[in-house]
Design an enzyme around this catalytic site. Structure first.
Site, short mmCIF file in Angstrom:
data_model
loop_
_atom_site.label_atom_id
_atom_site.label_comp_id
_atom_site.label_asym_id
_atom_site.label_seq_id
_atom_site.Cartn_x
_atom_site.Cartn_y
_atom_site.Cartn_z
N LYS A 64 0.85 -1.12 -0.04
CA LYS A 64 -0.13 0.05 -0.09
C LYS A 64 0.96 1.42 -0.01
CE LYS A 64 -4.34 -2.13 1.67
NZ LYS A 64 -3.69 -3.54 2.00
C1 PLP Z 1 -4.46 -4.40 1.24
C2 PLP Z 1 -3.77 -5.89 1.31
C3 PLP Z 1 -4.26 -6.79 0.41
C4 PLP Z 1 -5.27 -6.66 -0.50
O1 PLP Z 1 -5.48 -5.67 -1.34
P1 PLP Z 1 -6.69 -5.16 -1.83
O2 PLP Z 1 -6.43 -4.00 -2.84
O3 PLP Z 1 -7.76 -4.84 -0.88
O4 PLP Z 1 -7.16 -6.29 -2.84
C5 PLP Z 1 -3.43 -7.82 0.29
N1 PLP Z 1 -2.25 -8.12 0.93
C6 PLP Z 1 -1.86 -7.24 1.81
C7 PLP Z 1 -0.68 -7.47 2.59
C8 PLP Z 1 -2.59 -6.02 2.19
O5 PLP Z 1 -2.05 -5.05 3.09
#
Ligand code: PLP
Length: 466
Positions: free
Chosen positions: A112
């Site tokens: 993210k």
């Molecule tokens: C947020 C997250 C996901 C999922 O991502 P999306 O965009 O909600 O599909 C998967 N793995 C990790 C480690 C995350 O932080």
């Protein structure tokens, strides 16, 4: 570039307004009115760019003329200089035709950071130009929260309220959020699950009076600029493994559908991508949809991959809009069905369009641990539980053994040390640069899962800060 809402009842906006708005006023999500395309020659020129320069080129296609190239490039360099690995998003080959793209070299050790550090730059740029202040509210099941906090901490024009479900995020994830003490950062621990937190955020946005009183903005994965920033690493991986002259496929551990939707956007822009494999844990609404065409929410059950403990995949609405031929009325109908009964179905036409590109598989916690263990014993690679789900789903669902498959590694294993230890008997240690959070003092603001209580809290804290 002009953006339109998936529900068709909000004003069209330009890029900077879409960044600040997050969710559209009609409850929909913004998408470009038409998809920008990139020629094969342009993609070949992109093969040699640094990550930040590639991000600039990709994002320019979505920004239009609202931010000039040099300014955008400066912001991209500021964002991606915070990554520890020189390649920013390195590829690691796990086995024949299977690569892992490590998206966890940013400050909070999860993918993210890619979107949120860029979003923080964009907010600061737009708000300081307009001399405005915004209150950002967000909900996190773990990684969004710390990445958003790192992205906006210390900014002058932004106050952040991040809601997390009490007791349902890992210690490391919680500490990454609660050990940040900048005055513009508020961590609200809510007595509910992630979907409760997300519903509270949605309700605040739907309260027009509160929304304008506070100048609300969102940084959740519904924000278009996050999707746009995530498009970049799909280009990076594909252009490294033979694109645009050969196709690649991607496996993405997904909850909110944001990450994998960004891959679909890269495909719309002309990048040859054969297949998207979506991996879920036992909260498998997406995997069930991708095998049945029915989206049916169930109760969320905690898993070893908490960032995917979700039964409402917000960004799926964008794909639905596209697969429906951009029929906003049909999206409104599906979404009101989902809000009312927790379920909707798509026509067989729409389902066929979606299944042409997307497959899904879900893994139990036991199967996740088994994948982590077998990968470690065969290759010595310690993988986090989310990323392990992507790798296992890739093996289960891949159509073609010839096309390179890139599984996205969304988190560093040290964010989930218990799972890593259970699977491999290894202790995954936090990189030196983040170890201080283990002993730093925590600061949390507990609030009950009620709209009025959360709004009153935000008003009070905002008034105190101003
Ligand atoms: C947020 C997250 C996901 C999922 O991502 P999306 O965009 O909600 O599909 C998967 N793995 C990790 C480690 C995350 O932080």
């Amino acid at each position: 570039m002009i953006y339109t809402s998936t529900r068709g009842e909000a004003p069209d906006l330009g890029f900077c307004d879409v960044v600040l708005a997050g969710l559209a006023q009609d409850g929909g999500l913004y998408l470009p009115t038409s998809w920008p395309t990139v020629s094969t020659d342009e993609m070949r020129r992109w093969q040699s760019l640094s990550y930040a320069d590639l991000a600039t080129e990709v994002l320019l296609h979505f920004v239009g003329d609202e931010i000039d190239r040099d300014t955008l490039n400066r912001m991209a360099h500021a964002a991606y200089a915070q990554f520890e690995h020189p390649a920013v998003a390195p590829l690691v080959q796990l086995e024949d035709r299977l690569w892992l793209m490590e998206l966890f070299h940013g400050p909070t050790l999860a993918f993210k950071d890619f979107a949120l550090l860029m979003l923080g730059q964009l907010f600061e740029h737009v708000l300081s130009k307009r001399q405005e202040h915004r209150v950002i509210v967000g909900a996190t099941s773990g990684d969004t929260g710390s990445a958003a906090i790192e992205a906006v901490r210390g900014l002058e024009h932004v106050t952040l309220f991040m809601l997390h479900p009490r007791g349902r995020v890992s210690d490391v994830q919680r500490r990454q959020m609660t050990t940040v003490h900048d005055a513009n950062i508020h961590n609200l621990s809510i007595d509910g699950d992630f979907d409760d937190c997300q519903a509270l955020v949605k309700a605040m946005f739907n309260d027009a009076a509160f929304r304008s009183e506070m100048g609300l903005s969102a940084v959740n994965s519904i924000n278009w600029a996050r999707i746009a920033s995530q498009v970049v690493y799909y280009f990076r991986a594909a252009l490294t493994l033979g694109g645009p002259d050969k196709p690649v496929s991607f496996a993405v551990p997904s909850g909110n559908f944001g990450n994998v939707f960004a891959g679909w956007v890269a495909r719309q822009m002309g990048l040859p991508i054969e297949q998207f494999v979506v991996g879920s844990n036992h909260n498998d609404i997406l995997a069930r949809f991708l095998t049945s065409g029915d989206m049916v929410a169930e109760a969320v059950q905690p898993s070893l991959s908490p960032s995917m403990d979700i039964q409402v995949s917000s960004n799926f609405e964008r794909l639905l809009f596209e697969a429906n031929g951009r029929d906003a009325a049909a999206v409104r109908e599906a979404m009101s069905g989902f809000a009312g009964n927790g379920a909707f179905s798509v026509s067989s036409d729409t389902f066929a369009k979606i299944s042409e590109h997307f497959s899904g598989a879900s893994l139990s916690d036991e199967a996740t641990l088994a994948e982590m263990a077998s990968l470690f014993s065969r290759t010595g690679y310690l993988i986090d539980p989310h990323s392990a789900i992507g790798v296992a789903a890739a093996r289960q669902c891949r159509h073609s053994g010839d096309t390179p498959m890139v599984a996205l590694a969304t988190a560093h294993p040290a964010k989930f040390p218990d799972a890593a230890h259970q699977a491999t008997a290894q202790s995954a240690t936090l990189p030196e640069r983040v170890r201080h959070i283990l002993t730093a003092e925590e600061r949390v603001e507990p609030v009950t899962a009620q709209l009025e209580a959360v709004q009153a809290h935000i008003r009070r804290m905002r008034a105190g800060q101003a």
